[in-house]
Design a protein around this motif. Structure first.
Motif, short mmCIF file in Angstrom:
data_model
loop_
_atom_site.label_atom_id
_atom_site.label_comp_id
_atom_site.label_asym_id
_atom_site.label_seq_id
_atom_site.Cartn_x
_atom_site.Cartn_y
_atom_site.Cartn_z
N PRO A 1 0.82 -1.22 0.00
CA PRO A 1 0.00 0.00 0.00
C PRO A 1 0.85 1.26 0.00
CG PRO A 1 -0.03 -1.03 2.16
CD PRO A 1 0.65 -2.00 1.24
N LEU A 2 0.36 2.25 -0.73
CA LEU A 2 1.00 3.55 -0.80
C LEU A 2 0.19 4.53 0.05
CD1 LEU A 2 3.14 5.45 -2.10
CD2 LEU A 2 1.50 5.83 -3.96
N PHE A 3 0.76 4.93 1.18
CA PHE A 3 0.09 5.90 2.05
C PHE A 3 0.35 7.31 1.52
CE2 PHE A 3 -0.46 2.43 4.86
CZ PHE A 3 -1.32 2.81 5.89
N ILE A 4 -0.73 8.10 1.39
CA ILE A 4 -0.62 9.47 0.91
C ILE A 4 -0.60 10.40 2.11
CG2 ILE A 4 -1.54 11.19 -0.68
CD1 ILE A 4 -0.87 8.50 -1.99
N ILE A 5 0.45 11.21 2.23
CA ILE A 5 0.63 12.08 3.38
C ILE A 5 0.57 13.54 2.91
CG2 ILE A 5 2.11 12.66 5.33
CD1 ILE A 5 3.31 9.90 5.15
N HIS A 6 -0.48 14.22 3.32
CA HIS A 6 -0.73 15.56 2.80
C HIS A 6 0.15 16.62 3.44
CE1 HIS A 6 -2.88 16.94 6.39
NE2 HIS A 6 -3.57 15.81 6.40
N GLY A 7 0.14 17.78 2.82
CA GLY A 7 0.98 18.87 3.28
C GLY A 7 0.25 19.82 4.21
N GLY A 8 0.74 21.04 4.22
CA GLY A 8 0.19 22.07 5.09
C GLY A 8 1.33 22.88 5.72
N LEU B 1 5.43 5.28 1.09
CA LEU B 1 4.93 6.60 1.46
C LEU B 1 5.06 7.56 0.28
CD1 LEU B 1 6.62 7.10 4.98
CD2 LEU B 1 4.37 6.11 4.49
N LEU B 2 4.03 8.36 0.06
CA LEU B 2 4.09 9.50 -0.85
C LEU B 2 3.70 10.73 -0.05
CD1 LEU B 2 4.16 11.20 -3.41
CD2 LEU B 2 1.92 10.28 -4.04
N GLY B 3 4.67 11.59 0.22
CA GLY B 3 4.40 12.80 0.97
C GLY B 3 4.70 14.02 0.12
N TYR B 4 3.76 14.96 0.09
CA TYR B 4 4.02 16.18 -0.68
C TYR B 4 4.06 17.40 0.24
CZ TYR B 4 -1.15 16.67 -0.73
OH TYR B 4 -2.49 16.76 -0.39
N SER B 5 4.99 18.30 -0.08
CA SER B 5 5.24 19.51 0.69
C SER B 5 5.57 19.12 2.14
CB SER B 5 4.02 20.44 0.60
OG SER B 5 4.35 21.74 1.06
N PHE B 6 4.84 19.65 3.13
CA PHE B 6 5.09 19.25 4.52
C PHE B 6 4.92 17.74 4.70
CE2 PHE B 6 3.05 18.11 8.57
CZ PHE B 6 4.13 18.29 9.41
N GLY B 7 4.08 17.11 3.89
CA GLY B 7 3.91 15.66 3.97
C GLY B 7 5.18 14.91 3.65
N GLY B 8 6.04 15.49 2.80
CA GLY B 8 7.34 14.88 2.54
C GLY B 8 8.23 14.92 3.77
N GLU B 9 8.21 16.03 4.47
CA GLU B 9 8.96 16.16 5.71
C GLU B 9 8.46 15.16 6.75
OE1 GLU B 9 10.13 19.76 8.85
OE2 GLU B 9 9.05 20.18 6.98
N LEU B 10 7.12 15.06 6.88
CA LEU B 10 6.55 14.11 7.84
C LEU B 10 6.89 12.67 7.44
CD1 LEU B 10 4.86 13.38 10.27
CD2 LEU B 10 2.79 13.72 8.88
N ALA B 11 6.90 12.37 6.14
CA ALA B 11 7.27 11.03 5.68
C ALA B 11 8.69 10.68 6.11
CB ALA B 11 7.13 10.94 4.16
N LEU B 12 9.59 11.64 6.03
CA LEU B 12 10.97 11.40 6.46
C LEU B 12 11.05 11.19 7.97
CD1 LEU B 12 12.77 14.04 4.21
CD2 LEU B 12 12.94 11.55 4.01
N GLU B 13 10.27 11.94 8.73
CA GLU B 13 10.24 11.76 10.18
C GLU B 13 9.70 10.37 10.52
OE1 GLU B 13 11.44 13.42 12.56
OE2 GLU B 13 11.52 15.55 12.08
N ILE B 14 8.68 9.92 9.81
CA ILE B 14 8.12 8.59 10.04
C ILE B 14 9.15 7.52 9.73
CG2 ILE B 14 6.42 6.94 9.16
CD1 ILE B 14 4.51 9.35 8.80
N ALA B 15 9.84 7.66 8.59
CA ALA B 15 10.85 6.69 8.21
C ALA B 15 11.99 6.64 9.22
CB ALA B 15 11.39 7.01 6.82
N HIS B 16 12.35 7.79 9.77
CA HIS B 16 13.43 7.83 10.76
C HIS B 16 13.00 7.13 12.03
CE1 HIS B 16 16.04 9.59 13.89
NE2 HIS B 16 16.95 9.66 12.93
N ALA B 17 11.75 7.32 12.44
CA ALA B 17 11.25 6.75 13.69
C ALA B 17 10.87 5.27 13.55
CB ALA B 17 10.05 7.54 14.18
#
Length: 291
Positions: free
Chosen positions: A28-35, A100-116
């Motif tokens: 599954p590809l989780f979509i992580i929105h920005g903001g 994970l597919l994160g765009y804008s702030f969602g990209g930053e959150l995706a990286l935080e998730i991957a790190h944790a």
């Protein structure tokens, strides 16, 4: 989980979830929105259905965002809490590893998730990622407004920049000063797409309260994300619009240089939303990467 919409209670908050393309039986590809504080309404009605023709897609809107419920206090939006929500969501959906597919702030959150959660994440796509903890992020947007502004806006930005206050205060004052057309030119090269984005935003009735951004600014990680990027080992594709005036090529390059396994692709006809301005190319690159 079967295709459809769900409201799952996660860490005491109802989260809006939607599953599409379950019949494809892919990771599954989780979509992580920005903001921070955005939603998935526009994504869900544009590129999302195209992606779900080939892949299993899971949308979820973060706490206090879109159609999800809000936490009890205005400060309950730390990265730790957002990661905790994702961890429980992944466990509830029953998948051991996800993309994970994160765009804008969602990209930053995706990286935080991957790190944790390094053992829970397979591959990552970052679309125009941000690093909101860096002051350079504010400067990029201010320069962006200067690059698309008329004479009145340029004079206004110059006046605000000359004031004796913090860069954060200057940033907020400039955002309060700009009109919707200037914001559209900041985010998009193609103004027809900008109009459709604004139409669907108004149709959704969903608003960004600003609480998440404020909380994240007040409670930054002890070690900034850019200093921890070297610890993220997943294969990562970064897609950035060459005309991105919001998070900018500088941020994507910084992220790319500090990751150990990433590839950066520029979309020359795009600004901050390459998945909207060059949709076919975006899907082609994403599909090839995930294969």
């Amino acid at each position: 989980m079967k295709n459809g919409e769900y409201r799952l209670m996660i860490n005491g908050i109802y989260h809006w979830i939607k599953v599409e393309g379950q019949e494809n039986n892919t990771i599954p590809l989780f979509i992580i929105h920005g903001g921070p504080g955005g939603n998935l309404y526009f994504f869900e009605r544009t590129i999302g259905p195209l992606l779900s023709k080939e892949r299993t897609i899971i949308y979820y809107e973060q706490r206090g965002c879109g159609r999800s419920g809000s936490p009890g206090t205005d400060n309950a939006y730390t990265f730790k809490e957002l990661i905790g929500d994702f961890k429980e969501l992944q466990e509830r959906t029953g998948f051991d590893k996800v993309d994970l597919l994160g765009y804008s702030f969602g990209g930053e959150l995706a990286l935080e998730i991957a790190h944790a959660l390094p053992n829970k994440i397979n591959k990552i796509i970052l679309s125009s990622p941000s690093l909101i903890g860096l002051k350079i992020q504010y400067l990029i947007q201010l320069v962006g407004f200067m690059s698309i502004g008329d004479t009145t806006l340029v004079h206004k930005v110059e006046q605000i920049l000359s004031q004796q206050n913090s860069i954060e205060e200057k940033y907020l004052e400039i955002w309060k000063s700009v009109d919707s057309e200037s914001v559209d030119r900041l985010f998009f090269e193609n103004q027809n797409i900008a109009k459709e984005y604004r139409r669907l935003t108004e149709e959704s009735g969903l608003v960004n309260t600003g609480l998440m951004l404020k909380a994240l600014q007040n409670n930054p990680p002890k070690i900034p994300l850019f200093e921890r990027l070297k610890d993220i080992h997943q294969s990562i594709l970064i897609i950035t619009g060459a005309q991105d005036r919001n998070s900018g090529l500088a941020i994507s390059n910084l992220i790319h240089r500090n990751l150990i396994n990433s590839k950066l692709i520029l979309f020359n006809k795009s600004a901050h939303f390459p998945y909207l301005e060059e949709t076919d190319n975006f899907i082609e690159k994403l599909s090839a990467f995930l294969e």
